[in-house]
Every structure is written in structure tokens, then in C-alpha cells.
Design a protein around this motif. Structure first.
Motif, short mmCIF file in Angstrom:
data_model
loop_
_atom_site.label_atom_id
_atom_site.label_comp_id
_atom_site.label_asym_id
_atom_site.label_seq_id
_atom_site.Cartn_x
_atom_site.Cartn_y
_atom_site.Cartn_z
N TYR A 110 0.84 -1.21 0.00
CA TYR A 110 0.00 0.00 0.00
C TYR A 110 0.86 1.25 0.00
O TYR A 110 0.75 2.11 -0.88
CB TYR A 110 -0.94 0.01 1.21
CG TYR A 110 -1.88 1.19 1.19
CD1 TYR A 110 -3.17 1.07 0.67
CD2 TYR A 110 -1.49 2.45 1.67
CE1 TYR A 110 -4.04 2.16 0.63
CE2 TYR A 110 -2.34 3.54 1.62
CZ TYR A 110 -3.61 3.39 1.10
OH TYR A 110 -4.45 4.48 1.06
N GLN A 111 1.76 1.38 0.98
CA GLN A 111 2.57 2.59 1.08
C GLN A 111 3.58 2.69 -0.05
O GLN A 111 3.88 3.80 -0.52
CB GLN A 111 3.28 2.64 2.44
CG GLN A 111 2.35 2.84 3.63
CD GLN A 111 1.64 4.19 3.60
OE1 GLN A 111 1.97 5.07 2.81
NE2 GLN A 111 0.65 4.35 4.45
N GLY A 112 4.11 1.57 -0.49
CA GLY A 112 5.05 1.61 -1.60
C GLY A 112 4.43 2.19 -2.85
O GLY A 112 5.02 3.05 -3.52
N ALA A 113 3.21 1.75 -3.17
CA ALA A 113 2.53 2.26 -4.37
C ALA A 113 2.05 3.69 -4.16
O ALA A 113 2.17 4.54 -5.05
CB ALA A 113 1.36 1.35 -4.71
N ALA A 114 1.50 3.98 -2.98
CA ALA A 114 0.99 5.32 -2.71
C ALA A 114 2.09 6.37 -2.81
O ALA A 114 1.91 7.42 -3.44
CB ALA A 114 0.34 5.36 -1.32
N THR A 115 3.24 6.08 -2.19
CA THR A 115 4.32 7.07 -2.22
C THR A 115 4.99 7.13 -3.59
O THR A 115 5.62 8.13 -3.92
CB THR A 115 5.35 6.78 -1.12
OG1 THR A 115 5.80 5.42 -1.21
CG2 THR A 115 4.73 6.99 0.26
N GLY A 116 4.86 6.07 -4.39
CA GLY A 116 5.31 6.15 -5.77
C GLY A 116 4.51 7.20 -6.54
O GLY A 116 5.06 7.98 -7.32
#
Length: 755
Positions: free
Chosen positions: A119-125
Motif C-alpha cells: 500500500y505505502q510503496g505504491a501510494a508514495t510512488g
């Protein structure tokens, strides 16, 4: 470990006097020769803070040290383009789209973080690529997300995919940005290394372009946005610069945590300070955080820079100077502002509830100097940190297995023996994870917020209106086929480009420029480096022929677990322009009686095809032949036919061939189609070939003569292959598939897997 004002610091003075002090250079990802070079540059050992900066800035992710020698081709072979306003080297490319408007767009990767923390990996991407667009002076207007996952039915795909999709949707939706395009591909090669690439596009007037540079002695350096925390320390910079190893500890702390509401405030605040002319230079804080922002601004400017690091607003007061410099906390920007404009800058930040702090100033020297409570902890030439890192000419060699793979021609595979088998295989493809409808994913994204989305997923290309009065618009598409690139990386990169180029043209837009995200395995493997070298060569050669310059992009290496690398996966984004979005061409067959024409030449080309994969689990042979001049001609035909009202629908032919394209257009429009192969073409090749430079178009009967005359005049092959009619997909004399059955097969797969 915290470093208080009274605690002993590793200052520049201390470093000069303790040359033999042990330092954790290897733990920070540096090689011995790199550490030795840092000492040579400084004439002493680095301080702990300097070592932290060099380690993140000289990482593979930030320095492109293994890829630079090959990426230079994009400049050396760049075609002349009057539309290109800002090219490679800035935070994003900028293209003139007419009427005084400029569009900036760029694609980047957040692959490794998204596997560790989906979740955070994609969101911050998404957050990171949006800030690149803001930093150019543009208002972000949309996002695209090319994604690759492992086998669709693998348990870990069920962990990663829902989190990635939720992260993209959650961040983009909260920002109020439509997610309008992209791809979703499943393949076992991505099992331990999913690819999460994100593209953002923004719009501005020509005079609003801003660049990343710190110029003007005495100008102030202002850090604004979120407070700096311990999340993301060494995140994208180091996490993405080595292969995964199941034996190593979890890297969750290295993944950044995003706050889209803070980013929305940051967007509006930044655009307002731009509008008032308060900024001399600007840089977003992404990979490598403050280490990157300070060194790149200073390097691109006309002087030096002094920074008081203890002024940085913190979420965690225990952070050491090294941690502050390495932190990749999100939603932060760094601006260079003239002294007389600082007060107004801070007023606007306060209005938007954005924390802003003067942390330094531009100096008349040539050094980047950083202080901690009055003690100097960094004294470096900024260019050595930001731009003059190591450059490797990695050995590369064509792998021994390449010839055997290419010799495994799919011509040996059993083909359907009659109408019943043809019918079954058409349905099998339509319902396979890669060809099935992706609405389970795309329905989680807001595709129409802001009110300017004209076409969006699952259309060939996304279309956005830029100017409400004139109808000026742009089209965007991303594409990439790792199976093709595995068979032939040179051709595979070109096939990624021409598919995106074709998708943009199918909407009626004229292709203008390219951004790319090059996803590969470990550069320390000569076979992988050969794939990379061939792919970059192929892409640069094709861009030169098509006249579409590469404006910027990203390289993501080390996408492998142990010895298992992903397929070479160059993902290419193409931007095009439409003079009037009212004349765009959709893919759906919506009217009875439209005549279906197949444009282009069809050959028995099945290497890397969806048919070979889905029906036989086969990968071998050669990919479809690339013909760049035919691609250019096809694009001209599609753009002219759209502009002049000769066609009602168009769909490019790629994965799955003609029958997949027709099936998608039928389902999209709710109309059936009756097909007849042209003379000399057998039904199997007609349906499933993946020959390139092809499209299927729906032509009103009143426009048939005008359309065929145009094709004949330009020597464009065009064969009438059927008609939009009824409520079934029919290959005359062979099979009929009711539209309801086709739709159910096409749409049930992803909900069954992930719903």
C-alpha cells in the motif's frame, strides 16, 4: 542513534584529524573503490553525514552508475523536435502542445518498496512522481500506472496486488487526480519482484516553467511541507539498488509513509508561490531526500550553499544528522527564494497550513556546507555528490541460452483443428488474466475527477482536455511486453514504443514525445546488462526514426530475487496532442452497420504471443517484426481519419491479435460483429497473429469510399473484414459467440481471483 547538541559530532574538523576511523561504508551500499574515491575527492575521510549523502546519491537508483553509458544514446540519437521545451536532465520533460500551453510528463518506478509494503510503496510512488511534475511549475492533471505482478493465482499476488491497487487509488483519489491509464500484466517472472511504475502529467503555460537550480548569492533555501521523520531512511535510494534476498531482515522501515492530504496542500501552496513569482529554483524531495535536494540545487546553480540542518522540522527529535539527510519522508519540497520575497513565501505556506522553514542560503563559494548546531558536518563540492558519481561500463554478453530460446519456434505448436476449437481458444484468451477486463482494478480509481477526462481505461489511450474553449487536448498511453523483450530485447523495446505510439494515434492524437521506465534485473549479470544495452539501443534507434524524443524517465535495476531476474521490461509512455478532443476516436463499436477494416499486413507471427502463452504455456521464437515506417504511416492514417470524421472507432492490434481487439470493442460498445478473413489468410492467423503496425477501424458506409481512397493514396493496406451487427461475435462459417457469453468470460476473471 540520536545526536544532541552536546554529544560528540563527527565534524569536518574531526574527520580531518582521524583519517583511520572505521566507517560503515559497506553497510551503506558502497563498494571499497567508491569509498576510496570519496576520500580522494575530499582529501580526507568523509564525516558520517558526508558518507550518508554519498551513499544514497551514489546508489544505483539515484546515480544511474550502471546505465549512464547506455542512456547517453537518448541524447546522442535524439530526433529534432520543435515541440521539446525541456529534455533529459531536469525533473521531468516539457513539451509544447500549442496555444501557449506546455505539458510535462514523466514515469518512475517504486518497485522494491511496493513488494515490501504494497500500500505505502505504491501510494508514495504516486506522490513522488506528482511532486516531480509540481516542481516543473505545472498543475498535475492525471496519473497512469503500468503494473506487473506474478502469476495471477499465486498466493503472494493476492497479498501484493490488492495493496498496490488500494495505494494507487487511495493516494490519487485523495489528491483529486484521475488515474486514467496504464496496464496490468501477470507473469511468474515478477513473482518476487512486482513492477509498480507511475506516470504523472501536468499542464502549464510556457512562461511558468521552473527548473531545479540554486542561483543568486544570499537567496534563501526554504524547506516546506511535511516534517522529516524516520520513515524511508535509505528507502528508494538503497532499497532499490540491490536484489532481494529472503535471508535478509525485513526492509519495512525503509518504505516511506504517504499523506495525500498533505500533498494536496503542498500542490496548491506551490502553485500559488509560482503564480506570484516568488521562486528562483525548486526541487522536490524524493529518493535521497535532503541529500538530493541540497546537492542537486547547489550543483545546478551558480554558487555554493550553506544549510543549518538543525533547523529542519522533525517528527522524531531523536534523529541524527545522518538520518535527517537520508530520510525520504514524503510531501516535502525545497525552494530557493530571494530575501525580499521570503516573508510573502512564508505567508502563503501558512495560509495553506504548510510548514516552511528557512534552512540555509546560497553562498558565493563552490561548496555545499552543512552545519549542525553551529558545527560543520559537511563540506563537499556539490557536483561530486549529485552528478559526478561513479560510472560503470559493466561487462555484457549475449546469453548462451538466447539462440536456443529463439530457435524454439511456436510454429511447432498444435493449432485449433476446426471451428469449435477456434471458438474455445477465443474465449480462453478473452478470459485469461492478461487479456481479461481490468475493471475490478480500474473501478477503484477515480478516472473522471476534475472533469477533463475524455477517454480513460480501458481505451487504447487516455485523452484529457487541456483548454475548455478550444478543445485542445492530449493523449497518453503506456505499454511494454516483457515476453517480447525476453525473446529479443532490441526489438522488444521498439515493440513497447510502437504499441504506445499506435495507441495514442488510435485516439486521433499525433504522437509527440516519449518517457520510459526501464525495468531489468541485476546489472552485475552480463546477460542482464546485454538485455539493457540492446533495449536502450533499440529504443533510441526507434525514437530517432519516429521523431519522438525521450524527454526523461527512470531506470530500475536489481529486479530479481537470487539468480532469478524478471523478463527485461522496458515500459514506454507516449504523449500525443489533439487539436480538438471532440474529434477523438473511441474503441467501442456502438452503431449497427459500421464496416470493419483491418489496416496493415498480417503474417504468421506468434513468438511471445498471447495465444502461445495462454493455450500452450510457451515462450520462444522471435517476436513480431518491427516496421517503423509502417507504424508512422498507420499513425498518420488514424490521425487523419479521426480528424476528418471518417471512422467511428479504432482499436490497435497487439496482445491477442485481431480477435482480442474486436472482442474488446464489441464488449465495450455492446454490439456484435461478423468477421470474414480476407483472401489468402487462414482463420487461425487472421484471429491470433500479433503482427505489428495494425489496427481495426469501424467506418460508416457513407465514408467508406473516402476512407479507402485515402488508404490507397498513401499505400496503406486496408482490407474489409466484416461489419458491426447483431449481438454475437461471429467468424462466418466457423463459430458464433453470443455477446453475453463473451462479456461474462471477459469480465469474471479478476473478481474471481481477487474479489
Amino acid at each position: 542513534m540520536s545526536t544532541s547538541p552536546t554529544r560528540h559530532l563527527d565534524t569536518v574538523k574531526h574527520a580531518a584529524g582521524s583519517p583511520d576511523a572505521a566507517q560503515p561504508w559497506a553497510e551503506l551500499g558502497l563498494k571499497r573503490e567508491e569509498y576510496d574515491r570519496i576520500r580522494e575527492v575530499l582529501g580526507r575521510r568523509p564525516t558520517g553525514a558526508e558518507l550518508a549523502m554519498y551513499s544514497v546519491m551514489w546508489s544505483e537508483h539515484c546515480s544511474y552508475k550502471s546505465s549512464k553509458v547506455h542512456l547517453r544514446q537518448f541524447g546522442d540519437k535524439a530526433p529534432h523536435s520543435d515541440a521539446l521545451l525541456v529534455g533529459i536532465g531536469e525533473q521531468a520533460g516539457v513539451v509544447d502542445v500549442g496555444q501557449g500551453y506546455a505539458v510535462t510528463f514523466k514515469i518512475e518506478s517504486h518497485n522494491h518498496p511496493s513488494y515490501v509494503e504494497p500500500y505505502q510503496g505504491a501510494a508514495t510512488g504516486v506522490g513522488g512522481i506528482v511532486r516531480d511534475i509540481i516542481a516543473m511549475g505545472a498543475r498535475p492533471i492525471a496519473v497512469l500506472d503500468p503494473l506487473r505482478f506474478g502469476a495471477a493465482d499465486h498466493p503472494d499476488t493476492r497479498r501484493v496486488l490488492p495493496g498496490v491497487v488500494a495505494g494507487i487509488g487511495g493516494y490519487g483519489n485523495c489528491l483529486g487526480l484521475p488515474t486514467i491509464g496504464g496496464e496490468v500484466v501477470f507473469d511468474p517472472c515478477y513473482q518476487g519482484n512486482p513492477l509498480v511504475n507511475a506516470l504523472c502529467v501536468g499542464v502549464m503555460r510556457h512562461e511558468d516553467i521552473h527548473l531545479a537550480k540554486a542561483s543568486g548569492v544570499g537567496n534563501k533555501v526554504i524547506l516546506y511541507g511535511a516534517r522529516t521523520g524516520g520513515d524511508g531512511i535509505g528507502g528508494a535510494s538503497i532499497l532499490a539498488s540491490e536484489t532481494f534476498d529472503a535471508a535478509k531482515p525485513s526492509k519495512r522501515p525503509a518504505v516511506q509513509v504517504g499523506d495525500p492530504f498533505q500533498e494536496k496542500l503542498l500542490i496548491e501552496c506551490t502553485l500559488e508561490v509560482f503564480a506570484e513569482g516568488l521562486v528562483v529554483g525548486i526541487q522536490d524531495l524524493g529518493a535521497a531526500g535532503l541529500s538530493c535536494a541540497t546537492s542537486e540545487l547547489a550543483s545546478a546553480g551558480s554558487g555554493g550553499m550553506r544549510v543549518d540542518l538543525d533547523r529542519v522540522p522533525l517528527r522524531d527529535p531523536s534523529l541524527s544528522p545522518e538520518e535527517i539527510l537520508m530520510s525520504e519522508s514524503q510531501e516535502r519540497m525545497c525552494a530557493v527564494v530571494e530575501p525580499g520575497k521570503v516573508e510573502r513565501f512564508l505567508e502563503i505556506c501558512a495560509k495553506w497550513d504548510v510548514i516552511a522553514t528557512v534552512i540555509g542560503e546560497v553562498t558565493d563559494g563552490e561548496r555545499l556546507e552543512i552545519f549542525w548546531h553551529g558545527e560543520q558536518i559537511v563540506d563537499v563540492p556539490p557536483r561530486t555528490v549529485a552528478h559526478d558519481g561513479p560510472v560503470y561500463e559493466r561487462p555484457f554478453a549475449r546469453p548462451g541460452w538466447q539462440d536456443e530460446l529463439q530457435a524454439d519456434d511456436p510454429a511447432r505448436l498444435a493449432r485449433p483443428s476446426g471451428g469449435a476449437e477456434l471458438r474455445a481458444q477465443v474465449l480462453r484468451l478473452a478470459g485469461s488474466p492478461n487479456q481479461a477486463a481490468k475493471s475490478w482494478i480500474t473501478d477503484q480509481y477515480d478516472r473522471y475527477v476534475l472533469g477533463n477526462t475524455v477517454l480513460a481505461q480501458p481505451e487504447d489511450g487516455a485523452v484529457l482536455r487541456i483548454d475548455e474553449e478550444t478543445g485542445l487536448g492530449i493523449a497518453l498511453a503506456t505499454d511494454g511486453n516483457g515476453r517480447y523483450a525476453k525473446l529479443d530485447p532490441y526489438a522488444g523495446a521498439q515493440l513497447a514504443l510502437v504499441e504506445a505510439y499506435r495507441n495514442v494515434a488510435a485516439t486521433g492524437a499525433r504522437p509527440l514525445a516519449v518517457t520510459d521506465c526501464l525495468n531489468f534485473g541485476s546489472p552485475e549479470d552480463p546477460a542482464v546488462m546485454w538485455q539493457f544495452a540492446e533495449a536502450t539501443r533499440g529504443l533510441a534507434d526507434a525514437c530517432r526514426v519516429l521523431g519522438t524524443p525521450v524527454t526523461g524517465g527512470n531506470v530500475s535495476l536489481y529486479n530479481q530475487t537470487g539468480e532469478a531476474a524478471i523478463h527485461p521490461t522496458p515500459v514506454v509512455g507516449v504523449l500525443g496532442v489533439l487539436d480538438d478532443v471532440a474529434r477523438r476516436t473511441p474503441m467501442a463499436f456502438r452503431e449497427e452497420g459500421l464496416l470493419l477494416y483491418l489496416l496493415g499486413e498480417t503474417r504468421a507471427e506468434f513468438g511471445g504471443s498471447a495465444w502461445a502463452d495462454v493455450v500452450h504455456g510457451h515462450l520462444g521464437g522471435l517476436p513480431p517484426r518491427v516496421d517503423l515506417e509502417r507504424e508512422r504511416l498507420l499513425a498518420e492514417i488514424l490521425v487523419a481519419a479521426s480528424r476528418d470524421g471518417m471512422i467511428d472507432a479504432a482499436h490497435d492490434l497487439s496482445d491477442g491479435g485481431l480477435v482480442q481487439a474486436v472482442a474488446e470493442s464489441c464488449v465495450r460498445g455492446g454490439r456484435g460483429a461478423r468477421l470474414v478473413p480476407p483472401d489468402g489468410l487462414d482463420p487461425f492467423t487472421f484471429l491470433f497473429s500479433e503482427s505489428t503496425a495494425r489496427a481495426v477501424v469501424a467506418v460508416p458506409r457513407s465514408e467508406e469510399l473516402r476512407f479507402t481512397d485515402m488508404c490507397a493514396a498513401r499505400n496503406q493496406p486496408a482490407a474489409r473484414i466484416g461489419v458491426v451487427d447483431g449481438d454475437a461475435l461471429e467468424l462466418q462459417g466457423h463459430f458464433t459467440i453470443p455477446l453475453a457469453e463473451l462479456r461474462e468470460t471477459h469480465e469474471r476473471t479478476l473478481p474471481a481471483l481477487f474479489g
